[in-house]
Design a protein around this motif. Structure first.
Motif, PDB file in Angstrom:
ATOM      1  N   TYR A  82       0.843  -1.196   0.000  1.00  0.00           N
ATOM      2  CA  TYR A  82       0.000   0.000   0.000  1.00  0.00           C
ATOM      3  C   TYR A  82       0.875   1.242   0.000  1.00  0.00           C
ATOM      4  CZ  TYR A  82      -3.822  -3.108   1.366  1.00  0.00           C
ATOM      5  OH  TYR A  82      -4.751  -4.114   1.407  1.00  0.00           O
ATOM      6  N   GLU A  83       0.402   2.268  -0.680  1.00  0.00           N
ATOM      7  CA  GLU A  83       1.082   3.558  -0.606  1.00  0.00           C
ATOM      8  C   GLU A  83       0.189   4.526   0.157  1.00  0.00           C
ATOM      9  OE1 GLU A  83       1.437   5.931  -4.177  1.00  0.00           O
ATOM     10  OE2 GLU A  83      -0.004   4.651  -5.225  1.00  0.00           O
ATOM     11  N   GLU A  84       0.829   5.420   0.885  1.00  0.00           N
ATOM     12  CA  GLU A  84       0.082   6.419   1.647  1.00  0.00           C
ATOM     13  C   GLU A  84      -0.087   7.675   0.792  1.00  0.00           C
ATOM     14  OE1 GLU A  84       1.164   5.835   6.220  1.00  0.00           O
ATOM     15  OE2 GLU A  84       2.951   5.994   4.966  1.00  0.00           O
ATOM     16  N   ILE A  85      -1.281   8.208   0.807  1.00  0.00           N
ATOM     17  CA  ILE A  85      -1.575   9.389  -0.021  1.00  0.00           C
ATOM     18  C   ILE A  85      -2.509  10.320   0.759  1.00  0.00           C
ATOM     19  CG2 ILE A  85      -3.509   8.214  -1.180  1.00  0.00           C
ATOM     20  CD1 ILE A  85      -2.607   9.762  -3.741  1.00  0.00           C
ATOM     21  N   THR A  86      -2.318  11.618   0.577  1.00  0.00           N
ATOM     22  CA  THR A  86      -3.121  12.611   1.291  1.00  0.00           C
ATOM     23  C   THR A  86      -3.916  13.455   0.293  1.00  0.00           C
ATOM     24  OG1 THR A  86      -1.493  12.749   3.083  1.00  0.00           O
ATOM     25  CG2 THR A  86      -3.043  14.567   2.881  1.00  0.00           C
ATOM     26  N   TYR A  87      -5.204  13.635   0.580  1.00  0.00           N
ATOM     27  CA  TYR A  87      -6.079  14.488  -0.240  1.00  0.00           C
ATOM     28  C   TYR A  87      -6.478  15.700   0.586  1.00  0.00           C
ATOM     29  CZ  TYR A  87      -6.559  10.076  -2.807  1.00  0.00           C
ATOM     30  OH  TYR A  87      -6.299   8.914  -3.484  1.00  0.00           O
ATOM     31  N   GLU A  88      -6.639  16.825  -0.078  1.00  0.00           N
ATOM     32  CA  GLU A  88      -7.100  18.039   0.586  1.00  0.00           C
ATOM     33  C   GLU A  88      -8.305  18.590  -0.165  1.00  0.00           C
ATOM     34  OE1 GLU A  88      -4.007  20.895   1.503  1.00  0.00           O
ATOM     35  OE2 GLU A  88      -2.485  19.316   1.392  1.00  0.00           O
ATOM     36  N   GLY A  89      -9.237  19.130   0.589  1.00  0.00           N
ATOM     37  CA  GLY A  89     -10.414  19.667  -0.072  1.00  0.00           C
ATOM     38  C   GLY A  89     -11.264  20.504   0.862  1.00  0.00           C
ATOM     39  N   TYR A  90     -12.465  20.815   0.376  1.00  0.00           N
ATOM     40  CA  TYR A  90     -13.382  21.685   1.108  1.00  0.00           C
ATOM     41  C   TYR A  90     -14.716  20.977   1.316  1.00  0.00           C
ATOM     42  CZ  TYR A  90      -9.964  25.101  -0.484  1.00  0.00           C
ATOM     43  OH  TYR A  90      -8.803  25.767  -0.749  1.00  0.00           O
ATOM     44  N   GLY A  91     -15.201  21.024   2.545  1.00  0.00           N
ATOM     45  CA  GLY A  91     -16.523  20.517   2.847  1.00  0.00           C
ATOM     46  C   GLY A  91     -17.541  21.632   2.718  1.00  0.00           C
ATOM     47  N   PRO A  92     -18.740  21.445   3.269  1.00  0.00           N
ATOM     48  CA  PRO A  92     -19.771  22.480   3.222  1.00  0.00           C
ATOM     49  C   PRO A  92     -19.265  23.789   3.846  1.00  0.00           C
ATOM     50  CG  PRO A  92     -20.662  20.404   4.026  1.00  0.00           C
ATOM     51  CD  PRO A  92     -19.188  20.224   3.942  1.00  0.00           C
ATOM     52  N   THR A 126      -6.354  21.053  -4.634  1.00  0.00           N
ATOM     53  CA  THR A 126      -4.992  20.654  -4.967  1.00  0.00           C
ATOM     54  C   THR A 126      -4.171  20.501  -3.685  1.00  0.00           C
ATOM     55  OG1 THR A 126      -4.409  22.980  -5.195  1.00  0.00           O
ATOM     56  CG2 THR A 126      -5.040  21.811  -7.202  1.00  0.00           C
ATOM     57  N   THR A 127      -3.048  19.813  -3.805  1.00  0.00           N
ATOM     58  CA  THR A 127      -2.159  19.618  -2.664  1.00  0.00           C
ATOM     59  C   THR A 127      -1.722  20.972  -2.110  1.00  0.00           C
ATOM     60  OG1 THR A 127      -1.341  17.549  -3.578  1.00  0.00           O
ATOM     61  CG2 THR A 127       0.016  18.610  -1.908  1.00  0.00           C
ATOM     62  N   GLY A 128      -1.909  21.149  -0.799  1.00  0.00           N
ATOM     63  CA  GLY A 128      -1.522  22.398  -0.149  1.00  0.00           C
ATOM     64  C   GLY A 128      -2.629  23.417  -0.020  1.00  0.00           C
ATOM     65  N   CYS A 129      -3.814  23.105  -0.576  1.00  0.00           N
ATOM     66  CA  CYS A 129      -4.887  24.120  -0.581  1.00  0.00           C
ATOM     67  C   CYS A 129      -5.449  24.389   0.818  1.00  0.00           C
ATOM     68  CB  CYS A 129      -6.007  23.732  -1.555  1.00  0.00           C
ATOM     69  SG  CYS A 129      -6.972  22.292  -1.080  1.00  0.00           S
ATOM     70  N   VAL A 130      -5.397  23.415   1.715  1.00  0.00           N
ATOM     71  CA  VAL A 130      -5.901  23.664   3.074  1.00  0.00           C
ATOM     72  C   VAL A 130      -4.898  23.273   4.170  1.00  0.00           C
ATOM     73  CG1 VAL A 130      -8.320  23.372   2.387  1.00  0.00           C
ATOM     74  CG2 VAL A 130      -7.074  21.405   3.307  1.00  0.00           C
ATOM     75  N   SER A 131      -3.842  22.546   3.834  1.00  0.00           N
ATOM     76  CA  SER A 131      -2.934  22.048   4.875  1.00  0.00           C
ATOM     77  C   SER A 131      -2.251  23.178   5.642  1.00  0.00           C
ATOM     78  CB  SER A 131      -1.886  21.098   4.295  1.00  0.00           C
ATOM     79  OG  SER A 131      -1.188  21.693   3.228  1.00  0.00           O
ATOM     80  N   TYR A 132      -2.152  24.366   5.027  1.00  0.00           N
ATOM     81  CA  TYR A 132      -1.536  25.498   5.723  1.00  0.00           C
ATOM     82  C   TYR A 132      -2.387  25.974   6.908  1.00  0.00           C
ATOM     83  CZ  TYR A 132      -4.891  28.624   3.455  1.00  0.00           C
ATOM     84  OH  TYR A 132      -6.042  29.240   3.050  1.00  0.00           O
ATOM     85  N   LEU A 133      -3.637  25.516   6.978  1.00  0.00           N
ATOM     86  CA  LEU A 133      -4.531  25.874   8.082  1.00  0.00           C
ATOM     87  C   LEU A 133      -4.376  24.942   9.285  1.00  0.00           C
ATOM     88  CD1 LEU A 133      -7.730  26.470   5.922  1.00  0.00           C
ATOM     89  CD2 LEU A 133      -6.354  28.246   7.034  1.00  0.00           C
ATOM     90  N   PHE A 134      -3.499  23.936   9.153  1.00  0.00           N
ATOM     91  CA  PHE A 134      -3.289  22.937  10.197  1.00  0.00           C
ATOM     92  C   PHE A 134      -1.824  22.914  10.607  1.00  0.00           C
ATOM     93  CE2 PHE A 134      -6.973  21.726   7.818  1.00  0.00           C
ATOM     94  CZ  PHE A 134      -7.809  21.017   8.653  1.00  0.00           C
ATOM     95  N   GLU A 135      -1.567  22.367  11.790  1.00  0.00           N
ATOM     96  CA  GLU A 135      -0.195  22.086  12.204  1.00  0.00           C
ATOM     97  C   GLU A 135      -0.133  20.651  12.715  1.00  0.00           C
ATOM     98  OE1 GLU A 135       0.886  24.860  15.240  1.00  0.00           O
ATOM     99  OE2 GLU A 135      -0.970  24.594  16.367  1.00  0.00           O
ATOM    100  N   ARG A 136       1.004  20.005  12.440  1.00  0.00           N
ATOM    101  CA  ARG A 136       1.157  18.602  12.839  1.00  0.00           C
ATOM    102  C   ARG A 136       1.576  18.548  14.301  1.00  0.00           C
ATOM    103  NH1 ARG A 136       0.354  14.940   9.384  1.00  0.00           N
ATOM    104  NH2 ARG A 136       0.889  12.783   9.753  1.00  0.00           N
TER     105      ARG A 136
END
Length: 243
Positions: A82-92, A126-136
């Motif tokens: 298996y490969e790990e993959i991350t998706y980013e997007g917008y809900g309601p 697209t990759t990076g569209c929302v991840s900047y709103l989070f911190e690990r």
């Protein structure tokens, strides 16, 4: 701290987890498989495996089940990949959503995730569209009833072992660490006999968005449908559920 916590009702959370335990264990088994494939079956030399085992224990996966999954993953005849993959997007209403998946068929998983977003009135970005709103961050949650250690002593123990923050909720303590210090903090707490409701590195939103009733319904459906997908491992969002 904002005071926001998804742990405001532990019993409801536990009941929901119990009902979905089979699916949770299946997904955790896949995480064990990926960790073993990447770094070998010995947790002493595989920090990722060690962290996944802690996550399994927090979900009450039996030790026999954990050991069997590790043994199976390290077997010579195991050809699962298996490969790990991350998706980013917008809900309601523009809610930011991050979906972490593991897949043996990238096209199938992308189509499944996109379909769920479309049905809920959201859309994949697209990759990076929302991840900047989070911190690990490493998140460790301890139920108050599970320990006799005083709040002050537990806070000192956590901070002395490298934790960044210690938050007291109604029914639990939530400890936050950097991703780099997560394992050391978790292991120190384990050494002192503590057990966890949750123990993993997560994407934590820096701000939250409230929804009206219609938005809540659509967001709940989005999360439910994502959870039903076998390839989806984790979902993070910035919806403020405590309204």
């Amino acid at each position: 701290m904002s005071g926001h916590s998804k742990w405001h009702n532990i019993q409801a959370k536990k009941g929901k987890a119990d009902a979905a335990r089979g699916k949770i264990f299946t997904k955790l088994g896949r995480e064990l498989l990926i960790a073993v494939k990447q770094g070998g079956p010995d947790p002493a030399g595989n920090s990722k495996l060690k962290d996944v085992i802690a996550k399994c224990k927090a979900a009450n996966m039996p030790n026999d089940t954990i050991n069997s999954a590790i043994k199976k993953a390290s077997g010579a005849g195991n050809s699962e990949n298996y490969e790990e993959i991350t998706y980013e997007g917008y809900g309601p209403n523009g809610i930011a959503v991050i979906v972490e998946a593991s897949t043996d068929n990238r096209n199938r998983t992308a189509a499944d995730v996109r379909h769920v977003f479309d049905k809920a009135g959201g859309n994949l970005g697209t990759t990076g569209c929302v991840s900047y709103l989070f911190e690990r961050k490493g998140i460790i949650v301890i139920e108050k009833e599970s320990t006799n250690i005083s709040e002050d002593d537990l806070m000192l123990m956590a901070l002395d072992s490298g934790a960044e923050d210690f938050e007291v909720e109604e029914e639990c303590y939530e400890i936050k660490t950097s991703p780099e210090d997560f394992s050391a903090v978790r292991e120190e707490l384990e050494k002192n006999g503590l057990t966890f409701l949750e123990a993993e590195v997560q994407m934590v939103p820096m701000t939250y968005i409230k929804l009206d009733e219609h938005g809540k319904e659509r967001m709940e459906k989005l999360l439910e449908r994502l959870d039903e997908l076998d390839d989806v491992m984790n979902v993070y969002h910035n919806w403020d559920e405590e309204e």
